[in-house]
Design an enzyme around this catalytic site. Structure first.
Site, PDB file in Angstrom:
ATOM      1  N   LYS A 182     -32.007 -49.457  42.457  1.00 53.83           N
ATOM      2  CA  LYS A 182     -31.141 -48.737  43.381  1.00 53.83           C
ATOM      3  C   LYS A 182     -31.245 -49.312  44.799  1.00 53.83           C
ATOM      4  CE  LYS A 182     -28.415 -45.674  44.804  1.00 53.83           C
ATOM      5  NZ  LYS A 182     -28.791 -44.630  45.697  1.00 53.83           N
ATOM      6  N   LYS A 186     -43.127 -54.602  48.048  1.00 48.40           N
ATOM      7  CA  LYS A 186     -42.605 -53.559  48.936  1.00 48.40           C
ATOM      8  C   LYS A 186     -43.034 -53.724  50.392  1.00 48.40           C
ATOM      9  CE  LYS A 186     -41.403 -49.886  45.795  1.00 48.40           C
ATOM     10  NZ  LYS A 186     -41.473 -48.475  45.496  1.00 48.40           N
ATOM     11  N   LYS A 236     -34.723 -57.352  39.107  1.00 51.20           N
ATOM     12  CA  LYS A 236     -34.719 -56.098  38.356  1.00 51.20           C
ATOM     13  C   LYS A 236     -33.573 -55.196  38.781  1.00 51.20           C
ATOM     14  CE  LYS A 236     -37.558 -52.672  39.222  1.00 51.20           C
ATOM     15  NZ  LYS A 236     -38.563 -51.616  39.289  1.00 51.20           N
TER      16      LYS A 236
HETATM   17  P1  AMP Z   1     -39.433 -45.754  39.241  1.00 53.41           P
HETATM   18  O1  AMP Z   1     -38.024 -45.325  39.395  1.00 53.41           O
HETATM   19  O2  AMP Z   1     -39.797 -46.960  40.015  1.00 53.41           O
HETATM   20  O3  AMP Z   1     -40.404 -44.610  39.344  1.00 53.41           O
HETATM   21  O4  AMP Z   1     -39.549 -46.245  37.724  1.00 53.41           O
HETATM   22  C1  AMP Z   1     -39.590 -45.311  36.696  1.00 53.41           C
HETATM   23  C2  AMP Z   1     -39.892 -45.935  35.353  1.00 53.41           C
HETATM   24  O5  AMP Z   1     -38.774 -46.733  34.950  1.00 53.41           O
HETATM   25  C3  AMP Z   1     -41.091 -46.887  35.359  1.00 53.41           C
HETATM   26  O6  AMP Z   1     -41.768 -46.750  34.115  1.00 53.41           O
HETATM   27  C4  AMP Z   1     -40.464 -48.242  35.489  1.00 53.41           C
HETATM   28  O7  AMP Z   1     -41.249 -49.237  34.889  1.00 53.41           O
HETATM   29  C5  AMP Z   1     -39.159 -48.067  34.720  1.00 53.41           C
HETATM   30  N1  AMP Z   1     -38.098 -48.922  35.270  1.00 53.41           N
HETATM   31  C6  AMP Z   1     -37.621 -48.923  36.542  1.00 53.41           C
HETATM   32  N2  AMP Z   1     -36.664 -49.859  36.695  1.00 53.41           N
HETATM   33  C7  AMP Z   1     -36.538 -50.451  35.474  1.00 53.41           C
HETATM   34  C8  AMP Z   1     -35.707 -51.497  34.970  1.00 53.41           C
HETATM   35  N3  AMP Z   1     -34.826 -52.126  35.753  1.00 53.41           N
HETATM   36  N4  AMP Z   1     -35.833 -51.830  33.664  1.00 53.41           N
HETATM   37  C9  AMP Z   1     -36.712 -51.195  32.859  1.00 53.41           C
HETATM   38  N5  AMP Z   1     -37.525 -50.207  33.276  1.00 53.41           N
HETATM   39  C10 AMP Z   1     -37.449 -49.842  34.568  1.00 53.41           C
END
Ligand code: AMP
Ligand code: TRP
Length: 327
Positions: free
Chosen positions: A195, A111, A192
């Site tokens: 968004k 980041k 990955k």
């Molecule tokens: P965040 O939106 O970054 O807070 O992520 C929320 C949760 O979703 C965390 O546990 C991440 O590890 C999981 N996560 C986010 N993006 C992915 C993805 N592309 N595939 C699987 N898990 C994800």
């Protein structure tokens, strides 16, 4: 007693990667655990958030938690910013974290890469995440693959604190599911699903309409040979789609391969869209019913009260053990 604490940042609209890696596990785990599911809004502000949008997204995410099947009677659902113990223990944990170990966090490196300026909170954020988890004496933390490193740091900080100040925190374990813990972009299976990708066809949002979902899957990249076979090494794009299919159909990987045996990509892409739509439609419906309701406010208020009772008890114990006067 086995207990869970986990959450998803309200920093963007939720995509099916977050559903797959995190939210779907949150729902499933309610059977076996005492669960605390929060919206880490204090984490979202490590990068600038427009206040109006932050408010809206926090609400939307809470509504999605409920719509996806988190039962507020059973599990506490709350906003991090409503339980002040998070910020307070976050500071105490910053004193335990080392500059070197925070510098090694992959998420921070990603980041901050190429940026002239990043907030200091982006750097210290894993100490706050450790506080989130430790406050609830959580035994387990369900997360996607990318958060594993932060949970490991949490374990190190808990052990360090316990060794210095006496038994205070339970040392938690991550739960990372075998399938769907790292969903990749539909345009590029080496990054990955996120968004923040400027290509909107690379991700499916939880609130995307059926026509949009069909279009995005029809554009998804595939691999050169025409078979629907799970093989990350040689066929990463198709393997990613198979994982998505598996998560949304509740079929295991071999069953998905068998289902599409002898078929080309055309039908596979059509069916995957339908499987995703049929899971998302009832969630979207419920979401729209509750997102602006007073019921949602009541759920969050009740959740924060239940959370604060547990969190304050741990905070007091940590402060006492560290040597603060507790009067
Ligand atoms: P965040 O939106 O970054 O807070 O992520 C929320 C949760 O979703 C965390 O546990 C991440 O590890 C999981 N996560 C986010 N993006 C992915 C993805 N592309 N595939 C699987 N898990 C994800
Ligand atoms: N850091 C997590 C993410 O980016 C969100 C988060 C904050 C979290 N605190 C947490 C997840 C505690 C699990 C437990 O996705």
């Amino acid at each position: 007693m086995k207990r869970i604490l986990s959450g998803i940042k309200p920093s963007g609209e939720l995509n099916i990667g977050g559903y797959s890696g995190a939210l779907s596990q949150f729902v499933r785990n309610q059977e076996q655990f005492d669960c605390f599911y929060f919206i880490p809004d204090l984490h979202a502000i490590t990068v600038y958030q427009d206040p109006k949008e932050l408010r809206q997204r926090s609400r939307e995410l809470a509504a999605l938690y409920v719509a996806a099947g988190i039962d507020p009677k059973r599990s506490a659902i709350f906003l991090q910013s409503q339980v002040s113990a998070h910020a307070e223990l976050g500071w105490l944990m910053e004193t335990q974290a080392h500059f070197g170990e925070l510098s090694r966090m992959t998420q921070f490196k990603d980041k901050s890469d190429g940026k002239d300026v990043v907030s200091s909170a982006l750097f210290t954020y894993p100490a706050l995440m450790a506080a989130d988890i430790l406050l609830y004496q959580a035994t387990h933390v369900p997360v996607g693959e990318d958060q594993k490193q932060h949970v490991e740091l949490t374990r190190d900080l808990a052990n360090r604190f316990n060794n210095r100040y006496g038994e205070t925190f339970i040392v938690p374990e991550p739960i990372i599911q075998e399938t769907g813990a790292r969903i990749m972009g539909l345009d590029d299976p080496s990054s990955k699903m996120s968004k923040s990708n400027p290509n909107v066809s690379s991700y499916i949002l939880m609130l995307d309409e059926p026509a949009v979902i069909r279009k995005k899957f029809s554009r998804a990249v595939t691999d050169s040979d025409m078979s629907v076979r799970y093989d990350w090494e040689n066929k990463p794009a198709v393997s990613n789609l198979i994982e998505i299919y598996s998560v949304f159909s509740d079929m295991d990987i071999p069953a998905v391969e068998k289902h599409f045996e002898g078929q080309g990509y055309g039908n596979f892409k059509k069916e995957i869209a339908e499987v995703v739509i049929s899971k998302l439609e009832p969630i979207q419906q419920k979401f729209h019913d509750i997102v602006d309701s007073a019921e949602l406010d009541a759920i969050l208020r009740d959740g924060a009260e239940r959370a604060a009772a547990v969190a304050n008890e741990t905070l007091t114990k940590a402060k006492q053990n560290m040597g603060f006067l507790v009067l």
